[in-house]
Design an enzyme around this catalytic site. Structure first.
Site, PDB file in Angstrom:
ATOM      1  CB  SER A   1      -0.958  -0.036   1.190  1.00  0.00           C
ATOM      2  OG  SER A   1      -1.972   0.927   1.067  1.00  0.00           O
TER       3      SER A   1
ATOM      4  CG  ASP B   1      -6.862  -2.266  -3.152  1.00  0.00           C
ATOM      5  OD1 ASP B   1      -7.211  -1.119  -2.796  1.00  0.00           O
ATOM      6  OD2 ASP B   1      -5.692  -2.670  -3.082  1.00  0.00           O
TER       7      ASP B   1
ATOM      8  CG  HIS C   1      -5.714  -2.331   0.520  1.00  0.00           C
ATOM      9  ND1 HIS C   1      -4.997  -1.828  -0.547  1.00  0.00           N
ATOM     10  CD2 HIS C   1      -5.126  -1.834   1.639  1.00  0.00           C
ATOM     11  CE1 HIS C   1      -4.015  -1.067  -0.095  1.00  0.00           C
ATOM     12  NE2 HIS C   1      -4.069  -1.063   1.225  1.00  0.00           N
TER      13      HIS C   1
END
Length: 344
Positions: free
Chosen positions: A188, A283, A313
């Protein structure tokens, strides 16, 4: 394993139709993809809590810490671990060194940055994943805790990541490595920081990472269509939370297209290190991760790209309660071992 983990694991062994009925309110189908039934149940429970953007940063950090503690797998028993500090632009940065205790150690090192939108997360968020990398590949891992917003705004996190890589590279022999076999990775926001490091080393003409591991990376702060809309209500990450991270990290006058903010928008991607790019089906960041992988490949960079269409995610931190998430993490680790071997 905690009592809470045991309960969740037991529930996730229920038949898929039952789990789906228990997942009311969660996004279970999007863009032709169907979420793993167990993970769908988890995201349904996550969606029952208060929206992250309604919390203070301190509250959001604690809530995330509690969530990771419940979902994460245990640290590998085949990895040694030492906490340390390394120098950074804003002072000492906490870090954690992992090394293999059973696998044959190699000369590779991986500098790793945790997820969290440059606002939440810490070394514990990726503790399990980093320990399993070391245990299964023989590669040493240095996980770094960079400065976060709103206390430290852009480009603090990027500057810390760059400084951390340089320090580990220049001290690699102290960790059993060599300067030309130091990779960089993250998930991320951590994937964003890893991409920034690789590009900055190229611009500076310095010894660069030999591998970049980018797991559901946040690489384009200007993205506003595609999966930012279709996956806008997914859990545990939705578009509203992404915008909250952005508001806290980026000052009003900051340039979102800057290479230190959106590495996916950099025009010339040639000459960058071998890239491993992974996205999740559920996501908001899925599109930009895939687009970045394609642009890297078009620029002549060796790329391994995988989309895990049934995952959300944050799946690298769900291995303690989901066999599917654990299997996906293992596949990424296998890819990383192959990438280090090819790069050497």
């Amino acid at each position: 394993m905690s009592a809470q983990q045991k309960i969740v694991r037991t529930l996730m062994r229920l038949p898929a139709p039952v789990l789906r009925r228990m997942s009311k309110g969660a996004v279970l189908n999007v863009d032709g993809r169907e979420i793993d039934p167990g993970i769908g149940f988890l995201t349904a429970q996550a969606g029952k809590g208060p929206a992250m953007e309604t919390l203070t940063p301190a509250e959001a950090r604690q809530a995330t810490r509690d969530g990771f503690a419940m979902m994460n797998a245990a640290r590998s028993k085949d990895a040694g671990v030492t906490d340390l500090t390394i120098p950074g632009p804003g002072g000492a940065m906490a870090a954690r060194h992992y090394w293999p205790t059973s696998a044959t150690p190699n000369k590779a090192l991986l500098v790793y940055f945790h997820m969290g939108g440059c606002v939440i997360g810490d070394l514990d968020a990726c503790d399990s994943f980093c320990s399993h990398i070391a245990a299964k590949t023989g590669t040493g891992v240095i996980s770094v805790e960079y400065r976060m917003a709103p206390e430290h705004v852009f480009p603090a996190a990027a500057d810390d990541a760059i400084a951390a890589f340089r320090w580990v590279r220049d001290h690699s022999t102290e960790f059993g490595g060599t300067p030309d076999m130091v990779g960089v990775g993250g998930d991320s926001a951590g994937g964003m920081l890893a991409a920034i490091v690789a590009q900055e080393m190229k611009r500076a003409g310095e010894t660069s990472p030999n591998v970049q591991l980018l797991i559901y990376p946040w690489v384009n702060m200007t993205a506003d269509g595609g999966t930012m809309i279709s996956c806008g209500d997914c859990a545990p990450l939705n578009t509203s939370t992404m915008r909250w991270f952005e508001r806290l990290y980026m000052p009003a006058d900051a340039d979102k297209t800057s290479p230190k903010a959106s590495p996916g928008l950099v025009e010339d991607l040639s000459g960058l290190p071998r890239a491993l790019v992974y996205t999740a089906g559920f996501d908001p960041l899925r599109d930009q991760g895939e687009a970045f992988a394609k642009r890297l490949e078009q620029a002549g960079v060796p790329v391994t790209f995988r989309e895990y269409g049934d995952m959300p995610h944050g799946f690298t931190a769900m291995g303690g309660v989901s066999k599917r998430a654990a299997a996906v993490a293992d596949e990424i680790i296998d890819d990383l071992a192959s990438a280090f071997q090819a790069a050497s």
